[in-house]
Design a protein around this motif. Structure first.
Motif, PDB file in Angstrom:
ATOM      1  N   THR A 147       0.815  -1.214   0.000  1.00  0.00           N
ATOM      2  CA  THR A 147       0.000   0.000   0.000  1.00  0.00           C
ATOM      3  C   THR A 147       0.848   1.263   0.000  1.00  0.00           C
ATOM      4  OG1 THR A 147      -0.144  -0.059   2.423  1.00  0.00           O
ATOM      5  CG2 THR A 147      -1.899  -1.140   1.188  1.00  0.00           C
ATOM      6  N   SER A 148       2.152   1.131   0.349  1.00  0.00           N
ATOM      7  CA  SER A 148       3.022   2.309   0.363  1.00  0.00           C
ATOM      8  C   SER A 148       3.683   2.561  -0.985  1.00  0.00           C
ATOM      9  CB  SER A 148       4.108   2.144   1.439  1.00  0.00           C
ATOM     10  OG  SER A 148       4.995   1.082   1.108  1.00  0.00           O
ATOM     11  N   ILE A 149       3.397   1.724  -1.968  1.00  0.00           N
ATOM     12  CA  ILE A 149       3.972   1.872  -3.315  1.00  0.00           C
ATOM     13  C   ILE A 149       2.913   2.443  -4.251  1.00  0.00           C
ATOM     14  CG2 ILE A 149       4.977   0.636  -5.275  1.00  0.00           C
ATOM     15  CD1 ILE A 149       5.936  -1.468  -3.239  1.00  0.00           C
ATOM     16  N   THR A 150       3.294   3.420  -5.042  1.00  0.00           N
ATOM     17  CA  THR A 150       2.365   4.027  -5.995  1.00  0.00           C
ATOM     18  C   THR A 150       2.061   3.055  -7.130  1.00  0.00           C
ATOM     19  OG1 THR A 150       3.264   6.225  -5.504  1.00  0.00           O
ATOM     20  CG2 THR A 150       1.987   5.981  -7.538  1.00  0.00           C
ATOM     21  N   ARG A 181       7.044  -0.902 -14.562  1.00  0.00           N
ATOM     22  CA  ARG A 181       6.664   0.504 -14.390  1.00  0.00           C
ATOM     23  C   ARG A 181       6.725   0.976 -12.934  1.00  0.00           C
ATOM     24  NH1 ARG A 181       0.970   1.048 -17.069  1.00  0.00           N
ATOM     25  NH2 ARG A 181       1.263   3.203 -16.378  1.00  0.00           N
ATOM     26  N   ILE A 182       6.775   0.070 -11.973  1.00  0.00           N
ATOM     27  CA  ILE A 182       6.883   0.490 -10.572  1.00  0.00           C
ATOM     28  C   ILE A 182       8.187   1.258 -10.387  1.00  0.00           C
ATOM     29  CG2 ILE A 182       7.323  -0.370  -8.218  1.00  0.00           C
ATOM     30  CD1 ILE A 182       5.333  -2.577  -8.721  1.00  0.00           C
ATOM     31  N   ASP A 183       8.130   2.370  -9.664  1.00  0.00           N
ATOM     32  CA  ASP A 183       9.321   3.165  -9.381  1.00  0.00           C
ATOM     33  C   ASP A 183      10.246   2.356  -8.478  1.00  0.00           C
ATOM     34  OD1 ASP A 183      11.246   4.908  -8.398  1.00  0.00           O
ATOM     35  OD2 ASP A 183       9.860   6.570  -8.130  1.00  0.00           O
ATOM     36  N   PRO A 184      11.429   1.941  -8.965  1.00  0.00           N
ATOM     37  CA  PRO A 184      12.303   1.073  -8.173  1.00  0.00           C
ATOM     38  C   PRO A 184      12.825   1.733  -6.906  1.00  0.00           C
ATOM     39  CG  PRO A 184      13.428   1.788 -10.179  1.00  0.00           C
ATOM     40  CD  PRO A 184      12.003   2.211 -10.300  1.00  0.00           C
ATOM     41  N   GLU A 185      13.026   3.050  -6.932  1.00  0.00           N
ATOM     42  CA  GLU A 185      13.501   3.733  -5.732  1.00  0.00           C
ATOM     43  C   GLU A 185      12.415   3.726  -4.648  1.00  0.00           C
ATOM     44  OE1 GLU A 185      15.507   7.992  -4.318  1.00  0.00           O
ATOM     45  OE2 GLU A 185      15.243   7.522  -6.448  1.00  0.00           O
ATOM     46  N   GLU A 186      11.187   3.948  -5.067  1.00  0.00           N
ATOM     47  CA  GLU A 186      10.072   3.900  -4.120  1.00  0.00           C
ATOM     48  C   GLU A 186       9.896   2.482  -3.579  1.00  0.00           C
ATOM     49  OE1 GLU A 186       5.809   6.014  -4.167  1.00  0.00           O
ATOM     50  OE2 GLU A 186       5.963   4.349  -5.582  1.00  0.00           O
ATOM     51  N   PHE A 187      10.003   1.499  -4.456  1.00  0.00           N
ATOM     52  CA  PHE A 187       9.902   0.095  -4.056  1.00  0.00           C
ATOM     53  C   PHE A 187      11.010  -0.258  -3.061  1.00  0.00           C
ATOM     54  CE2 PHE A 187       9.473  -4.492  -5.951  1.00  0.00           C
ATOM     55  CZ  PHE A 187       8.826  -4.898  -4.798  1.00  0.00           C
ATOM     56  N   PHE A 193      10.654  -1.306   0.811  1.00  0.00           N
ATOM     57  CA  PHE A 193      11.279  -2.550   1.264  1.00  0.00           C
ATOM     58  C   PHE A 193      12.113  -2.311   2.518  1.00  0.00           C
ATOM     59  CE2 PHE A 193      15.383  -4.832   1.136  1.00  0.00           C
ATOM     60  CZ  PHE A 193      14.947  -6.122   1.400  1.00  0.00           C
ATOM     61  N   TYR A 194      12.864  -1.208   2.555  1.00  0.00           N
ATOM     62  CA  TYR A 194      13.696  -0.903   3.722  1.00  0.00           C
ATOM     63  C   TYR A 194      12.841  -0.725   4.974  1.00  0.00           C
ATOM     64  CZ  TYR A 194      16.776   1.647   6.883  1.00  0.00           C
ATOM     65  OH  TYR A 194      17.488   2.044   7.984  1.00  0.00           O
ATOM     66  N   GLU A 195      11.739   0.020   4.841  1.00  0.00           N
ATOM     67  CA  GLU A 195      10.865   0.223   5.991  1.00  0.00           C
ATOM     68  C   GLU A 195      10.216  -1.087   6.425  1.00  0.00           C
ATOM     69  OE1 GLU A 195      10.610   2.942   7.772  1.00  0.00           O
ATOM     70  OE2 GLU A 195      12.107   3.873   6.453  1.00  0.00           O
ATOM     71  N   TRP A 196       9.863  -1.920   5.459  1.00  0.00           N
ATOM     72  CA  TRP A 196       9.222  -3.215   5.758  1.00  0.00           C
ATOM     73  C   TRP A 196      10.168  -4.155   6.467  1.00  0.00           C
ATOM     74  CZ3 TRP A 196      10.830  -7.759   3.136  1.00  0.00           C
ATOM     75  CH2 TRP A 196      10.106  -8.903   3.456  1.00  0.00           C
ATOM     76  N   GLN A 197      11.391  -4.288   5.944  1.00  0.00           N
ATOM     77  CA  GLN A 197      12.283  -5.298   6.500  1.00  0.00           C
ATOM     78  C   GLN A 197      12.784  -4.934   7.892  1.00  0.00           C
ATOM     79  OE1 GLN A 197      15.811  -4.832   6.948  1.00  0.00           O
ATOM     80  NE2 GLN A 197      15.470  -2.691   6.425  1.00  0.00           N
ATOM     81  N   LYS A 198      12.732  -3.636   8.270  1.00  0.00           N
ATOM     82  CA  LYS A 198      13.171  -3.254   9.609  1.00  0.00           C
ATOM     83  C   LYS A 198      12.342  -3.945  10.685  1.00  0.00           C
ATOM     84  CE  LYS A 198      13.171   1.275   9.375  1.00  0.00           C
ATOM     85  NZ  LYS A 198      13.382   2.703   9.756  1.00  0.00           N
ATOM     86  N   SER A 199      11.092  -4.307  10.349  1.00  0.00           N
ATOM     87  CA  SER A 199      10.230  -4.979  11.312  1.00  0.00           C
ATOM     88  C   SER A 199      10.522  -6.474  11.415  1.00  0.00           C
ATOM     89  CB  SER A 199       8.757  -4.785  10.930  1.00  0.00           C
ATOM     90  OG  SER A 199       8.467  -5.464   9.721  1.00  0.00           O
ATOM     91  N   LEU A 200      11.404  -6.981  10.540  1.00  0.00           N
ATOM     92  CA  LEU A 200      11.650  -8.419  10.493  1.00  0.00           C
ATOM     93  C   LEU A 200      12.919  -8.847  11.217  1.00  0.00           C
ATOM     94  CD1 LEU A 200      10.784  -9.160   6.753  1.00  0.00           C
ATOM     95  CD2 LEU A 200       9.263  -9.148   8.725  1.00  0.00           C
ATOM     96  N   HIS A 201      13.716  -7.891  11.709  1.00  0.00           N
ATOM     97  CA  HIS A 201      14.972  -8.283  12.341  1.00  0.00           C
ATOM     98  C   HIS A 201      15.281  -7.392  13.524  1.00  0.00           C
ATOM     99  CE1 HIS A 201      17.117  -4.816  10.667  1.00  0.00           C
ATOM    100  NE2 HIS A 201      16.532  -5.075   9.527  1.00  0.00           N
ATOM    101  N   ASP A 202      16.265  -7.805  14.296  1.00  0.00           N
ATOM    102  CA  ASP A 202      16.674  -7.039  15.464  1.00  0.00           C
ATOM    103  C   ASP A 202      17.210  -5.676  15.053  1.00  0.00           C
ATOM    104  OD1 ASP A 202      16.106  -9.218  17.074  1.00  0.00           O
ATOM    105  OD2 ASP A 202      18.118 -10.061  16.833  1.00  0.00           O
ATOM    106  N   ASN A 203      17.241  -4.764  16.009  1.00  0.00           N
ATOM    107  CA  ASN A 203      17.865  -3.467  15.782  1.00  0.00           C
ATOM    108  C   ASN A 203      19.302  -3.674  15.320  1.00  0.00           C
ATOM    109  OD1 ASN A 203      19.403  -0.933  16.594  1.00  0.00           O
ATOM    110  ND2 ASN A 203      17.297  -0.318  16.997  1.00  0.00           N
TER     111      ASN A 203
END
Length: 377
Positions: free
Chosen positions: A15-18, A84-90, A94-104
């Motif tokens: 939902t965070s990707i245009t 056509r998806i903006d790779p930088e936005e993707f 991805f960076y924001e998503w994966q932060k929830s999957l691993h330790d600090n």
């Protein structure tokens, strides 16, 4: 490792990707397209046709949590959307998503290195193969972020983009000679991280200055000119012995070039000796670093190669990345990101004592296990 619902977070990533499509042509949600693609790549899909076939065969599974009122998207739909998806936005999502999957990552060693997607070139249009530069968490064994450059020589330009978005506080960032740049060292220290950068000929003046200083060691005894050292030795079968000697030179008053590097604390030296059947070979490598503890330095050097063994090798052997001929517009970069998502999900699942390829097969055979990988439980 923190275990949030990966499936829920994956939905948030979508939902965070245009969505690049116009509304009247949206027969399938972006969430369905991305989720089916991620699952297919987890199970070894290498093309858009593979992803369509996988979706059709696993339709009942996907209908349990996705809206598939218009059926499974066609391979053309998958190809068109990802091109056509903006790779930088993707990548940022991805960076924001994966932060929830691993330790600090605080205290982590973050290895940054690049890999060329060899079949992503297009001779007819003159398109060069793309080169992906990735940041790898050696503690959690996951990709933190990545960015694309058009060729390896541009890797230097890609590194600042990664450093800008990464949380580097109390981390050690390692890079090979391509990333050994004064601007990179400054960017890392500005974000409260430390650096261990391989020093070679691209910093010719500094490199030669260090070599000349080390040549003053009496009879090659580096302990004569260094401030601290650590020696590690491993005996293998068939008469193979490997030894690594780690040294730090902390007094840099002799160096003119060292003053140009922000917060540099030491020059690191690694002397690697390898003996096979009584024949010994030796290699000496040099580093500039803001680390002053020889054990931290040794750990950083050892762990840097994890990005080669745990990421690049896996991408080639398990995901067959070098033979992937997807190349239109943004598709190659976005498909590379799908592989990175798949690797992160497979590595976070630790109950199955198999390698990545074995886990991929189990996901394809057993939808319950694939759901386990997706949920992060």
């Amino acid at each position: 490792m923190a275990r949030h619902s990966t499936l829920s977070n994956l939905s948030e990533l979508c939902t965070s990707i245009t969505d690049p499509r116009i509304n009247r042509r949206k027969l399938h949600s972006l969430e369905s397209i991305i989720t089916i693609s991620v699952c297919a790549v987890i199970c070894g899909a290498e093309s858009w046709n593979d992803i369509e076939d996988f979706g059709i065969l696993k339709k009942e599974f996907f209908e349990s949590f996705l809206d598939l009122s218009n059926g499974i998207p066609s391979h053309d739909t998958f190809a068109r959307v990802f091109s056509r998806i903006d790779p930088e936005e993707f990548s940022n999502a991805f960076y924001e998503w994966q932060k929830s999957l691993h330790d600090n990552v605080s205290g982590d060693i973050i290895a940054i290195d690049g890999k060329t997607l060899r079949s992503s070139f297009d001779k007819a249009s003159g398109k060069l193969p793309i080169h992906m530069v990735s940041a790898w968490s050696t503690r959690n064994k996951v990709v933190l972020s990545q960015t694309k450059v058009s060729e390896k020589s541009n890797e230097i330009k890609a590194v600042p983009k990664l450093l800008q978005i990464l949380d580097l506080k109390d981390c050690i960032v390692t890079m090979d000679a391509m990333g050994c740049q004064k601007d990179h060292a400054k960017a890392i220290r500005d974000k409260e991280g430390d650096y261990v950068l391989a020093l070679k000929g691209n910093q010719s003046g500094f490199h030669q200055e260090v070599i000349d200083f080390c040549n003053d060691a009496v009879n090659g005894d580096l302990s004569d000119i260094t401030d601290s050292s650590l020696i590690e030795k491993k005996d293998f079968s068939h008469g193979r012995i490997e030894a690594r000697e780690y040294y730090l030179i902390k007094d840099l008053s002799w160096s003119i070039k060292a003053k140009e590097w922000k917060d540099i604390k030491s020059i690191g030296i690694v002397r690697a000796k390898r003996t096979v059947d009584s024949v010994t070979s030796e290699e000496i490598r040099y580093y500039c670093t803001s680390v002053s503890d020889v054990r931290k330095f040794a750990r950083a050097v050892r762990n840097h190669w994890g990005i080669e063994n745990s990421l690049h090798w896996v991408l080639d052997v398990a995901f067959n990345e070098d033979k992937c001929r997807i190349r239109k517009d943004n598709a190659a970069e976005n498909f590379a990101l799908l592989r990175h998502i798949a690797i992160n999900l497979l590595k976070q699942e630790t109950t199955k004592k198999r390698g990545i390829r074995g886990k991929m097969k189990n996901c394809g055979w057993d939808t319950n296990y694939m759901m386990k990988v997706l949920l992060g439980i």
